[in-house]
Motif scaffolding. Structure first.
Motif, PDB file in Angstrom:
ATOM      1  N   ASN A  72       0.836  -1.393   0.156  1.00 14.85           N
ATOM      2  CA  ASN A  72      -0.140  -0.096   0.106  1.00 14.85           C
ATOM      3  C   ASN A  72       0.826   1.273  -0.174  1.00 14.85           C
ATOM      4  OD1 ASN A  72      -3.127   1.237   1.888  1.00 14.85           O
ATOM      5  ND2 ASN A  72      -2.029   2.146   0.170  1.00 14.85           N
ATOM      6  N   ALA A  85       1.154   4.245  -2.714  1.00 14.40           N
ATOM      7  CA  ALA A  85       0.232   5.444  -2.433  1.00 14.40           C
ATOM      8  C   ALA A  85       1.071   6.679  -3.057  1.00 14.40           C
ATOM      9  CB  ALA A  85       0.209   5.322  -0.982  1.00 14.40           C
ATOM     10  N   LYS A  86       0.301   7.298  -3.589  1.00 16.60           N
ATOM     11  CA  LYS A  86       0.742   8.787  -4.199  1.00 16.60           C
ATOM     12  C   LYS A  86       0.400   9.753  -3.251  1.00 16.60           C
ATOM     13  CE  LYS A  86       1.491   7.905  -8.903  1.00 16.60           C
ATOM     14  NZ  LYS A  86       1.158   6.409  -9.086  1.00 16.60           N
ATOM     15  N   ASP A 109      -4.477  10.227   1.069  1.00 14.50           N
ATOM     16  CA  ASP A 109      -5.992   9.455   0.957  1.00 14.50           C
ATOM     17  C   ASP A 109      -5.409   8.048   0.642  1.00 14.50           C
ATOM     18  OD1 ASP A 109      -7.523  11.499   1.538  1.00 14.50           O
ATOM     19  OD2 ASP A 109      -7.839  12.115  -0.851  1.00 14.50           O
ATOM     20  N   ASP A 110      -4.531   7.890  -0.301  1.00 18.52           N
ATOM     21  CA  ASP A 110      -4.300   6.458  -0.782  1.00 18.52           C
ATOM     22  C   ASP A 110      -3.843   5.675   0.571  1.00 18.52           C
ATOM     23  OD1 ASP A 110      -4.666   7.451  -3.353  1.00 18.52           O
ATOM     24  OD2 ASP A 110      -2.561   7.528  -3.701  1.00 18.52           O
ATOM     25  N   ILE A 130      -7.527   4.537   2.098  1.00 22.35           N
ATOM     26  CA  ILE A 130      -8.632   4.107   1.461  1.00 22.35           C
ATOM     27  C   ILE A 130      -8.472   2.471   1.468  1.00 22.35           C
ATOM     28  CG2 ILE A 130      -9.162   3.130  -0.725  1.00 22.35           C
ATOM     29  CD1 ILE A 130      -8.746   6.256  -1.850  1.00 22.35           C
TER      30      ILE A 130
END
Ligand SMILES: Nc1ncnc2c1ncn2[C@@H]1O[C@H](COP(=O)(O)OP(=O)(O)O)[C@@H](O)[C@H]1O
Ligand SMILES: [Mg+2]
Lengths: 257, 308
Positions: A161, A165-166, A169-170, A173
């Motif tokens: 993850n 992730a960028k 929020d990522d 989620i």
């Protein structure tokens, strides 16, 4: 890097990772203790006293292993995802990337951090559980085996993850939309025997069901599913995710342009 | 021995942008090397690839003979990097940051502590060793990055715009610190916009523009290419149009300010005589600075014309 240098590098990473979540213990160690206490009070005590027996145990005894497992899963995962994404976001991941540490050691360092927090929180929640019920142990080996592999597995999940992730929020989620539902539906609070046959079959696709049940078997000696099968699945997934993580790190996904 | 050898280095970013179009560069051991170029020329990309932070598209790099593809750990152990952008954990103290970096290089704790003390002290950060990096000023953060880059005593120190945004005094002390390191044998490669400083300190220089090296030579030779000198004359009396002098080109900046570009071979006496003859009253005279900057601009412009 020779073996001795690798040991020093690994040790540095572990001290840093453990130091990170210990430094912010109010955010990392206290919340699971509080929320799990609430579970014990509300589900175990208030509601559980009206439910009666489940699998031959009081409801409190039945859910205790599930709740402990749930906190281990959440904390192993979130430790690695926040730490790794944080390192990416603040760019100090570069400190490691420019150094001669091999990627498998970077992975091992983060996983060890996640496992340590998972186990520590598991211990805290177990101690909390002791205020409400007696904990029994059916098989120490199985119990520790399941805890160890599950925390490794979810640390790896957090790592993946974090790699993809960028933005912030990522990293919430997946826990919100996948991890939490799967955990609640993974037999923490009920035996899948209570479900209609169709939903029992569906539940078998939930990997967390196997972990919760294998752990419950380690403590109580009862399980909804075959424990040997569950344990093999956990090991298999652990190996598969490790290989995938290493592949991503070697390729530089999410960390190198 | 070559400290750094780059052959045919190319980089195309995911966006399709071609940042490097085939770079060749050699840096000898013991050199103090400047990589110059305007913003977006590809300096940071080049350095990113050397330090394993950016993936190359094509080309070969070796550091002290260790190929980056086949002998990466040994190559990394030779390099210390001071990046353009601050990149440490905001929550860690100066001491922790330097010690962790030492740990990643496999340096035993005892030795790491000695080194940390040495370099934090040399860079004026010893008093702040227990301060969290977040609260340091910009200049101190940059110095902390230098201390961190030195803790494994690399043979090649690479600095990406180390003096950008650093005040004059700090900049001066940083340059003298780097000169000292270089005298003690550390090879230094840096990128900078402060051309005058590069002029005084660097031995060799490469100029990069649009991902291509357009000049790679010694600082001496490069400055030798400057065959003209520009003088600025402040006048007491007004001039309507620029006067003509032998071997000179003149330009009026304003009626009271005359710019004279004179061949280095021509003596100044002729010029002074002619000024005297025309009855021009000179109030003061100075050299136009940033000569390297001009040269740099003219090189960049020439290339543009050649491409066009
Ligand atoms: N991560 C990236 N993705 C896409 N393009 C980039 C990236 N980083 C840099 N570039 C582009 O590559 C070119 C070279 O950039 P850079 O190496 O940072 O130049 P310099 O350091 O000389 O200012 C610029 O045009 C820049 O916009
Ligand atoms: Mg740059």
């Amino acid at each position: 890097m020779n073996f001795q240098k690798q040991c020093i590098a690994y040790q540095t990473m572990v001290v840093k990772e453990v130091g990170r979540f210990m430094r912010i213990w109010v955010q990392t160690l206290v919340p699971p203790a509080i929320s799990m206490t609430l579970y014990f009070v509300i589900f175990g005590n208030l509601i559980g006293s009206r439910i009666g027996e489940m699998g031959g145990f009081t409801y409190m005894q039945y859910i205790a292993p599930g709740i402990i497992m749930m906190s281990i899963i959440n904390n192993a995962y979130s430790n690695v995802v926040s730490s790794f994404f944080g390192a990416k976001f603040q760019k100090h991941i570069e400190e490691m990337l420019v150094s001669p540490i091999p990627n498998h050691l970077i992975l091992a360092g983060y996983i060890t951090g996640g496992v340590t927090r998972g186990l520590l929180v598991g211990l805290i929640v177990s101690i909390v559980a002791l205020f409400f019920t007696e904990l029994q142990v059916y098989s120490y080996t199985l119990m520790f085996g399941v805890v160890l592999f599950t925390s490794i597995l979810f640390s790896l999940g957090g790592m993946i993850n974090g790699i993809f992730a960028k933005k912030f929020d990522d990293i919430s989620i997946i826990p919100t939309f996948i991890l939490t539902p799967l955990t609640y539906l993974g037999g923490v609070f009920y035996s899948i025997d209570l479900l209609p046959e169709f939903w029992q079959k569906v539940s078998l696709f939930n990997p967390i069901l196997y972990m919760v049940n294998a752990f419950r078997y380690g403590m109580l000696g009862v399980s909804d599913i075959n424990v040997g099968y569950a344990f093999s699945m956990i090991c298999l997934f652990t190996v598969a995710l490790s290989v995938f993580c290493l592949f991503l790190l070697n390729r530089g996904t999410g960390i190198k342009q | 021995m070559k400290a750094l050898q780059i052959q045919g280095l190319k980089k195309t970013y995911g966006s399709g942008l071609q940042a490097l179009r085939g770079i060749d560069l050699d840096v000898e051991e013991g050199d103090f090397f400047a990589l110059l170029g305007p913003n977006g020329a590809g300096k940071s990309t080049t350095i990113g690839i050397i330090t394993s932070l950016v993936r190359k598209t094509a080309g070969r790099i070796s550091v002290f003979g260790h190929d980056l593809d086949s002998d990466i750990a040994a190559a990394k152990a030779c390099i210390g990097i001071v990046p353009q952008e601050i990149n440490f954990s905001q929550f860690e103290t100066c001491m922790e940051i330097v010690l962790n970096q030492a740990g990643y290089y496999g340096i035993p704790r005892r030795l790491a502590e000695q080194r940390a003390e040495k370099y934090l002290d040399q860079l004026g950060l010893w008093d702040k060793r227990h301060t969290r990096s977040r609260t340091l000023s910009g200049g101190l953060k940059r110095r902390l990055m230098i201390a961190r880059a030195l803790v494994h005593e690399p043979r090649l120190l690479i600095l990406d715009e180390p003096t950008a945004g650093v005040d004059v005094e700090l900049r001066r002390s940083m340059w003298s610190f780097l000169s000292g390191l270089n005298l003690n044998g550390t090879t230094i490669v840096l990128t900078t916009h402060y051309l005058e400083e590069a002029e005084n300190l660097c031995k060799n220089i490469a100029i990069i523009n649009h991902g291509v090296i357009i000049e790679n030579t010694s600082m001496k030779k490069l400055l030798g290419k400057l065959n003209t000198e520009t003088l600025i004359l402040d006048l007491n009396s007004k001039l309507e149009y620029p006067p003509e002098f032998t071997d000179c080109q003149t330009r009026l900046i304003d009626p009271y300010c005359l710019e004279v570009e004179i061949k280095k071979t021509a003596g100044l006496n002729t010029l002074f005589k002619e000024i005297e003859q025309l009855g021009i009253q000179v109030h003061s005279m100075r050299n136009k600075s940033n000569r390297l900057e001009e040269l740099f601009m003219s090189l960049v412009d020439n290339k543009k014309q050649a491409v066009a």
